[in-house]
Scaffold this motif. Structure first.
Motif, PDB file in Angstrom:
ATOM      1  N   ARG C  87      33.020  29.370  20.675  1.00  0.00           N
ATOM      2  CA  ARG C  87      31.752  29.756  20.055  1.00  0.00           C
ATOM      3  C   ARG C  87      30.627  29.792  21.071  1.00  0.00           C
ATOM      4  N   LEU C  88      30.602  28.795  21.952  1.00  0.00           N
ATOM      5  CA  LEU C  88      29.562  28.743  22.981  1.00  0.00           C
ATOM      6  C   LEU C  88      29.618  29.979  23.867  1.00  0.00           C
ATOM      7  N   ARG C  89      30.842  30.335  24.283  1.00  0.00           N
ATOM      8  CA  ARG C  89      30.965  31.517  25.144  1.00  0.00           C
ATOM      9  C   ARG C  89      30.485  32.760  24.427  1.00  0.00           C
ATOM     10  N   ARG C  90      30.852  32.889  23.159  1.00  0.00           N
ATOM     11  CA  ARG C  90      30.415  34.060  22.400  1.00  0.00           C
ATOM     12  C   ARG C  90      28.899  34.101  22.268  1.00  0.00           C
ATOM     13  N   GLU C  91      28.329  32.933  21.953  1.00  0.00           N
ATOM     14  CA  GLU C  91      26.880  32.888  21.779  1.00  0.00           C
ATOM     15  C   GLU C  91      26.142  33.274  23.057  1.00  0.00           C
ATOM     16  N   LYS C  92      26.620  32.709  24.173  1.00  0.00           N
ATOM     17  CA  LYS C  92      25.942  32.995  25.435  1.00  0.00           C
ATOM     18  C   LYS C  92      26.055  34.485  25.769  1.00  0.00           C
ATOM     19  N   THR C  93      27.206  35.033  25.486  1.00  0.00           N
ATOM     20  CA  THR C  93      27.400  36.450  25.795  1.00  0.00           C
ATOM     21  C   THR C  93      26.545  37.328  24.885  1.00  0.00           C
ATOM     22  N   ALA C  94      26.519  36.993  23.617  1.00  0.00           N
ATOM     23  CA  ALA C  94      25.703  37.772  22.686  1.00  0.00           C
ATOM     24  C   ALA C  94      24.235  37.713  23.107  1.00  0.00           C
TER      25      ALA C  94
ATOM     26  N   ARG D  98      26.523  32.286  35.921  1.00  0.00           N
ATOM     27  CA  ARG D  98      26.503  30.846  36.184  1.00  0.00           C
ATOM     28  C   ARG D  98      26.850  30.059  34.927  1.00  0.00           C
ATOM     29  N   THR D  99      26.247  30.458  33.818  1.00  0.00           N
ATOM     30  CA  THR D  99      26.491  29.750  32.564  1.00  0.00           C
ATOM     31  C   THR D  99      27.954  29.845  32.150  1.00  0.00           C
ATOM     32  N   MET D 100      28.520  31.040  32.269  1.00  0.00           N
ATOM     33  CA  MET D 100      29.911  31.219  31.858  1.00  0.00           C
ATOM     34  C   MET D 100      30.849  30.422  32.770  1.00  0.00           C
ATOM     35  N   GLN D 101      30.509  30.378  34.034  1.00  0.00           N
ATOM     36  CA  GLN D 101      31.290  29.572  34.964  1.00  0.00           C
ATOM     37  C   GLN D 101      31.259  28.116  34.521  1.00  0.00           C
ATOM     38  N   PHE D 102      30.093  27.692  34.111  1.00  0.00           N
ATOM     39  CA  PHE D 102      29.913  26.332  33.600  1.00  0.00           C
ATOM     40  C   PHE D 102      30.815  26.100  32.394  1.00  0.00           C
ATOM     41  N   LEU D 103      30.997  27.145  31.600  1.00  0.00           N
ATOM     42  CA  LEU D 103      31.833  27.035  30.400  1.00  0.00           C
ATOM     43  C   LEU D 103      33.307  27.314  30.709  1.00  0.00           C
ATOM     44  N   GLY D 104      33.647  27.258  31.981  1.00  0.00           N
ATOM     45  CA  GLY D 104      35.060  27.344  32.342  1.00  0.00           C
ATOM     46  C   GLY D 104      35.586  28.745  32.604  1.00  0.00           C
ATOM     47  N   LEU D 105      34.693  29.732  32.624  1.00  0.00           N
ATOM     48  CA  LEU D 105      35.137  31.098  32.895  1.00  0.00           C
ATOM     49  C   LEU D 105      34.678  31.550  34.278  1.00  0.00           C
ATOM     50  N   PRO D 106      35.595  31.718  35.228  1.00  0.00           N
ATOM     51  CA  PRO D 106      35.216  32.225  36.550  1.00  0.00           C
ATOM     52  C   PRO D 106      34.736  33.677  36.450  1.00  0.00           C
ATOM     53  N   THR D 107      34.072  34.131  37.485  1.00  0.00           N
ATOM     54  CA  THR D 107      33.426  35.451  37.473  1.00  0.00           C
ATOM     55  C   THR D 107      34.332  36.563  36.969  1.00  0.00           C
ATOM     56  N   GLU D 108      35.540  36.626  37.521  1.00  0.00           N
ATOM     57  CA  GLU D 108      36.419  37.733  37.130  1.00  0.00           C
ATOM     58  C   GLU D 108      36.769  37.683  35.644  1.00  0.00           C
ATOM     59  N   GLU D 109      37.019  36.481  35.141  1.00  0.00           N
ATOM     60  CA  GLU D 109      37.356  36.362  33.718  1.00  0.00           C
ATOM     61  C   GLU D 109      36.166  36.705  32.838  1.00  0.00           C
ATOM     62  N   LYS D 111      33.926  38.900  33.618  1.00  0.00           N
ATOM     63  CA  LYS D 111      33.861  40.369  33.614  1.00  0.00           C
ATOM     64  C   LYS D 111      34.820  40.938  32.571  1.00  0.00           C
ATOM     65  N   ALA D 112      36.035  40.373  32.521  1.00  0.00           N
ATOM     66  CA  ALA D 112      37.022  40.846  31.547  1.00  0.00           C
ATOM     67  C   ALA D 112      36.514  40.580  30.127  1.00  0.00           C
ATOM     68  N   PHE D 113      35.946  39.401  29.943  1.00  0.00           N
ATOM     69  CA  PHE D 113      35.420  39.001  28.627  1.00  0.00           C
ATOM     70  C   PHE D 113      34.359  39.995  28.169  1.00  0.00           C
ATOM     71  N   VAL D 114      33.472  40.367  29.102  1.00  0.00           N
ATOM     72  CA  VAL D 114      32.390  41.299  28.765  1.00  0.00           C
ATOM     73  C   VAL D 114      32.946  42.683  28.450  1.00  0.00           C
ATOM     74  N   LYS D 115      33.969  43.073  29.215  1.00  0.00           N
ATOM     75  CA  LYS D 115      34.544  44.405  29.033  1.00  0.00           C
ATOM     76  C   LYS D 115      35.083  44.579  27.615  1.00  0.00           C
ATOM     77  N   GLU D 116      35.655  43.501  27.087  1.00  0.00           N
ATOM     78  CA  GLU D 116      36.265  43.554  25.747  1.00  0.00           C
ATOM     79  C   GLU D 116      35.247  43.368  24.630  1.00  0.00           C
ATOM     80  N   TRP D 117      34.011  43.063  25.013  1.00  0.00           N
ATOM     81  CA  TRP D 117      33.007  42.718  24.004  1.00  0.00           C
ATOM     82  C   TRP D 117      32.787  43.834  22.981  1.00  0.00           C
ATOM     83  N   GLU D 118      32.778  43.446  21.727  1.00  0.00           N
ATOM     84  CA  GLU D 118      32.516  44.416  20.665  1.00  0.00           C
ATOM     85  C   GLU D 118      31.094  44.251  20.178  1.00  0.00           C
ATOM     86  N   HIS D 119      30.421  45.363  20.004  1.00  0.00           N
ATOM     87  CA  HIS D 119      29.071  45.332  19.451  1.00  0.00           C
ATOM     88  C   HIS D 119      29.084  44.489  18.190  1.00  0.00           C
TER      89      HIS D 119
END
Lengths: 120, 120, 120, 120
Positions: C87-94, D98-109, D111-119
């Motif tokens: 949820r945190l990741r989603r919120e931050k991304t949104a 930086r925030t996502m890295q803090f939440l355990g997602l390295p830069t490349e991941e 990027k992948a997370f953002v790519k899949e993002w649905e409006h």
DNA sequence: GTGGTCTAGACCACC
DNA sequence: GTGGTCTAGACCACA
């Protein structure tokens, strides 16, 4: 503020209960702004931090909400407040029966004990 | 041991109350030797230190007495135990009424609330 | 502790996020005891109160639980921890997309912007 | 005004960003006079003081200039506005990574997370 | 030693 | 002025 706080148990939760009751009973109307954290602290004779803590808890529970730089307000919908007050009463009563059972009084005898209770 | 300890409140006092009730109800007869601190601790699932403190407290209150190298015994005269148990029940009940009043229920309404209470 | 805290935003929530990640990634195993509040405070370079606050929050969220006089432990069931992290990741991304939109970049353009991003 | 303000973050900076974008995108042309502080405040639903501060900040940054008794105008040269907008986007994006890295997602991941993002 | 509560007081962001 | 965050330090209950 109506009554005073009981020094023999943590005051933080007490403040939460106090305000919850005040909201349910309409002492603070929906949408109304509460006195400031500092005012409440003076009224209740506790530290502002303690009040802040209690208000945040009520905020998480959906009873109040805060507006930065403005103050704390009562949620329009008081359903949560009523639910929580009911739950508190049930919990305290259940705990009371458990304690009395612990002290050798089964539920029915505790009920009789309470029935005969004289206002102190 | 009859029931188990309530994890939601301090266990030390609970052990005292438990033993006090046991003495009053004759579960441990006057003059009888109690199980050892270690046994009680195992039965109750708590630290022996906690049991030790509870027994010492009951000793100070005139309910038990200890014999060096032998153990803890129930006092011949159980008057004190009965008095203390009665006092505890009154205190818990008074506290309950105070709490419910705090939650917006006056004494009479609390009595009605208790009367309708269903065993959980 | 892995990284250090970002001084430019409130550290309390950061500590919560840090521990949540640590739990999900198994850095602290289910049932394991965490370092004491005071130890964590020293490690993180913050006040014990701040750590306490963060731990209580994780407790309310069902990720940790505390044992008086003993310490804080990881819940056996890590489902909640995983949910909250997701949820945190989603919120931050949104929030990021909202902010970029605010800065004149519609979602698709933001995606392209991110795709081209070079490690700083 | 295009969209509305995000209540979850400080409104002051948001107003600055909003106007900066409006200038860059030509919504307010170079040399054009902006609506009055009061009008803007009403449109945005905020305190006029907040608008005033935001405008002054944009003035200091060389995006707007004020004429006593007349109002605020867009600078002829929009270079500064473009620079600042670009910088803001970069900062927000870097902070996001930086925030996502803090939440355990390295830069490349991420990027992948953002790519899949649905409006949403 | 541990967590839990509270006080006192500082500083920040926002209005 | 308002709420929000953090530090420092005290004291309690429990193991």
């Amino acid at each position: 503020m109506n009554g005073y706080l009981d020094k023999s148990r943590p005051v933080g939760p007490q403040i939460g209960e106090l305000l919850c009751v005040a909201v349910v009973q309409g002492e603070y109307a929906p949408g109304q702004r509460l006195p400031s954290v500092r005012e409440l602290a003076v009224d209740l004779g506790v530290n502002p931090n303690t009040v802040q803590h209690a208000l945040e808890s009520l905020g998480e529970q959906g009873i109040l909400y805060s507006v930065r730089g403005s103050g704390w307000y009562v949620q329009e919908d008081r359903t949560r407040a009523r639910e929580i007050l009911t739950r508190l009463r049930r919990e305290k009563t259940a705990e009371f029966f458990r304690t009395m059972q612990f002290l050798g009084l089964p539920t029915e005898e505790t009920k009789a004990f309470v029935k005969e209770w004289e206002h102190e």
